[in-house]
Design an enzyme around this catalytic site. Structure first.
Site, mmCIF file in Angstrom:
data_model
loop_
_atom_site.group_PDB
_atom_site.id
_atom_site.type_symbol
_atom_site.label_atom_id
_atom_site.label_comp_id
_atom_site.label_asym_id
_atom_site.label_seq_id
_atom_site.Cartn_x
_atom_site.Cartn_y
_atom_site.Cartn_z
ATOM 1 N N GLY A 203 6.605 9.099 -9.931
ATOM 2 C CA GLY A 203 6.339 9.530 -8.572
ATOM 3 C C GLY A 203 4.945 10.081 -8.401
ATOM 4 O O GLY A 203 4.054 9.889 -9.244
ATOM 5 N N GLY B 269 -3.975 1.585 -2.240
ATOM 6 C CA GLY B 269 -2.837 2.090 -1.494
ATOM 7 C C GLY B 269 -3.240 2.599 -0.134
ATOM 8 O O GLY B 269 -4.256 2.167 0.431
ATOM 9 N N SER B 270 -2.481 3.523 0.405
ATOM 10 C CA SER B 270 -2.699 3.992 1.763
ATOM 11 C C SER B 270 -3.909 4.919 1.849
ATOM 12 O O SER B 270 -4.286 5.578 0.879
ATOM 13 C CB SER B 270 -1.452 4.736 2.264
ATOM 14 O OG SER B 270 -1.330 5.990 1.608
ATOM 15 N N GLU C 119 -9.330 1.646 -2.744
ATOM 16 C CA GLU C 119 -9.165 0.461 -1.906
ATOM 17 C C GLU C 119 -7.962 0.745 -1.030
ATOM 18 O O GLU C 119 -6.827 0.757 -1.499
ATOM 19 C CB GLU C 119 -8.973 -0.779 -2.782
ATOM 20 C CG GLU C 119 -9.220 -2.088 -2.055
ATOM 21 C CD GLU C 119 -8.035 -2.506 -1.194
ATOM 22 O OE1 GLU C 119 -8.123 -2.351 0.054
ATOM 23 O OE2 GLU C 119 -7.042 -2.970 -1.745
ATOM 24 N N LEU C 120 -8.220 0.966 0.265
ATOM 25 C CA LEU C 120 -7.223 1.570 1.145
ATOM 26 C C LEU C 120 -6.750 0.610 2.232
ATOM 27 O O LEU C 120 -6.810 -0.594 2.064
ATOM 28 C CB LEU C 120 -7.801 2.862 1.725
ATOM 29 C CG LEU C 120 -8.377 3.834 0.664
ATOM 30 C CD1 LEU C 120 -9.019 5.030 1.319
ATOM 31 C CD2 LEU C 120 -7.303 4.257 -0.326
ATOM 32 N N CYS D 203 -2.773 -5.316 2.916
ATOM 33 C CA CYS D 203 -3.808 -4.487 3.538
ATOM 34 C C CYS D 203 -4.739 -5.310 4.415
ATOM 35 O O CYS D 203 -5.353 -4.784 5.347
ATOM 36 C CB CYS D 203 -4.612 -3.744 2.469
ATOM 37 S SG CYS D 203 -5.459 -4.823 1.281
ATOM 38 N N PHE E 201 2.081 -2.689 8.600
ATOM 39 C CA PHE E 201 2.652 -3.112 7.328
ATOM 40 C C PHE E 201 4.028 -3.743 7.536
ATOM 41 O O PHE E 201 4.984 -3.482 6.804
ATOM 42 C CB PHE E 201 2.713 -1.958 6.327
ATOM 43 C CG PHE E 201 1.983 -2.263 5.040
ATOM 44 C CD1 PHE E 201 0.626 -2.535 5.055
ATOM 45 C CD2 PHE E 201 2.651 -2.290 3.821
ATOM 46 C CE1 PHE E 201 -0.058 -2.823 3.884
ATOM 47 C CE2 PHE E 201 1.980 -2.593 2.640
ATOM 48 C CZ PHE E 201 0.625 -2.854 2.682
#
Length: 484
Positions: A209, A229-230, A251-252, A285, A381
């Site tokens: 997690g 990710g976000s 990298e968002l 993304c 998304f």
């Protein structure tokens, strides 16, 4: 035996060997909910141990010849090719990928290994100008231990695109895959390199997690974090990496615009919209999040897109005829449904779709969306096409550039000169004239502007910058005589 046979990883994770975990996590098939196994779930203490082991292993790895390091990658390529069908099946079941997408992603992963194989024998630095009798060198050296945090949507490729070049350039790697796709994105990489003969302790795969990600960011033996990710989580990781002075690559997300100019072919435009919006149910993304269509052809394009959506088949992605598979979980479906309902409340018109059913969300088209509608700037998304008309190129550019994101943009036109004229004003890291927004060819430096990243890039020529650091060295035959 399958490369990913359950008995290999049952209640385990990979810290150079398949170690029994204190906690575990159920691995499920997204489309059916069937349990596929139970994997080991790492804890922060496991990160500390792995980082220590990786640091020791990295020094030995870097001491090997470039031929020995390249040979491991040659072996890994063959392992991946030999077990391609097994990898594809796991991507379909665990990540909900349709057959086409899973096959394409596996091919991308194999190509990433092929590109990485070349890196150990690539140029390692430069000879710099200096005074006569002195040698000035700029050398590329590995960072040490690289922490990789990868997402669930293109789970295998978005992990291996960092793991492979990092290893090839002399680093060790601790990978934290998303726990929802840890087998097809983490354990498969561990198995590929294990069977390829990678030295023990050099690669670690620790599903877990947020606390495991936090431990990676805080650990003093981790030199760098590569996160995909976000934007929300990326800001947290960036702040943490700043406190520990780590190199960090983020990298968002993106709210990517696909511009359909007035001279576009209706059918080609509709095909590009459908692919850019609905590939992998919009869980990319680079998904085309805003479809900006010239008002002169808006109704025709909208009608054709709706027709295409009505022909899409939704269902279990194990069926090769399925176009729209599940979202990653029911919570995400409910989130997407909430975004769509909020958009309708704010004035959008539902043309087709709009409903969730368990982990499946109907492919959806919204029109009459204005720039003050919340969905105009939200990253969805999910499989939702947001269609907006524009009157002039200037208006289209303004709409495309609105918001914090700046990842990808596409322009569809029958006049390339017209497309290039519009393109020069778009503020994005990835730009495609006569293609939709979902593109990655492995050799391109991948990344975005604004809230889509922190200015770093990964892929192709950017990999050497991302996973090495410079050392300047001078050599003289004799030390100089200084005046004091």
């Amino acid at each position: 035996m399958s490369i990913l046979a359950t008995e290999i990883w049952e209640n385990r994770f990979f810290n150079g060997q398949w170690a029994v975990a204190e906690k575990n996590y159920a691995v499920t098939e997204v489309a059916t909910g069937d349990q596929l196994g139970v994997m080991g779930y790492a804890q922060p203490s496991d990160v500390e141990y792995s980082a220590q082991q990786a640091k020791v292993a990295q020094e030995k790895w870097w001491a090997l010849s470039y031929q020995e390091r390249a040979q491991i990658f040659e072996n890994a390529i063959q392992v991946a090719i030999d077990h391609k069908a097994d990898i594809i099946e796991w991507l379909i079941k665990e990540s909900g990928s349709i057959v086409m997408k899973a096959s394409f992603e596996t091919d991308l992963a194999i190509q990433a290994l092929k590109n990485a194989m070349i890196l150990p024998s690539s140029v390692q630095g430069s000879v710099l100008p200096t005074q006569n009798g002195k040698l000035s060198l700029a050398k590329r050296l590995p960072l040490g231990v690289v922490g990789v945090i990868s997402p669930f949507n293109f789970p295998l490729y978005l992990a291996i695109r960092a793991v492979a070049p990092a290893l090839a350039l002399g680093n060790a790697v601790v990978l934290k895959p998303d726990e929802r796709t840890a087998v097809c994105s983490g354990f498969v990489i561990a198995r590929i390199f294990e069977l390829a003969g990678l030295p023990k302790g050099l690669l670690h795969v620790l599903p877990g997690g947020a606390e495991v990600g936090e431990a990676l960011v805080n650990d003093p033996n981790i030199a760098s974090i590569q996160f995909t990710g976000s934007t929300e989580v990326g800001r947290i990781i960036g702040a943490g990496a700043g406190r520990t002075l780590k190199k960090v690559s983020l990298e968002l997300g993106g709210k990517n615009s696909l511009l359909i100019l007035d001279d576009a072919d209706i059918e080609l435009a509709s095909q590009n919209i459908a692919w850019g919006v609905f590939l992998h149910s919009g869980q990319i993304c680079m998904t085309s999040g805003k479809i900006l269509i010239h008002q002169s052809i808006f109704e025709k394009v909208k009608q054709r897109v709706v027709e295409k959506v009505q022909q899409l088949k939704m269902g279990n992605p194990m069926d090769p005829s399925v176009n729209i598979g599940p979202l990653i979980n029911q919570r995400q479906c409910q989130r997407v449904e909430g975004l769509v309902q909020s958009a309708i409340t704010a004035g959008a018109k539902l043309e087709v779709g709009g409903k969730a059913n368990g982990v499946f969300f109907e492919p959806t088209v919204l029109s009459q969306v204005t720039q003050d509608n919340p969905i105009f700037e939200q990253e969805i998304f999910g499989p939702v096409a947001v269609l907006m008309p524009f009157a002039t190129d200037e208006e289209a550019i303004a709409l495309a550039n609105m918001g914090d994101y700046g990842l990808s943009a596409g322009i569809i036109t029958s006049n390339v000169s017209h497309g290039m004229q519009v393109a020069q004003s778009l503020k994005v890291g990835l730009l495609h004239i006569n293609d939709q927004t979902v593109n990655d060819e492995i050799l391109n430096p991948f990344g975005g502007f604004g809230a889509s990243g922190n200015g770093t890039r990964i892929g192709g020529p950017a990999n050497v910058d991302e996973f090495t650091q410079w050392q300047w060295m001078t050599i003289q035959a004799q030390a100089p005589n200084y005046p004091f």
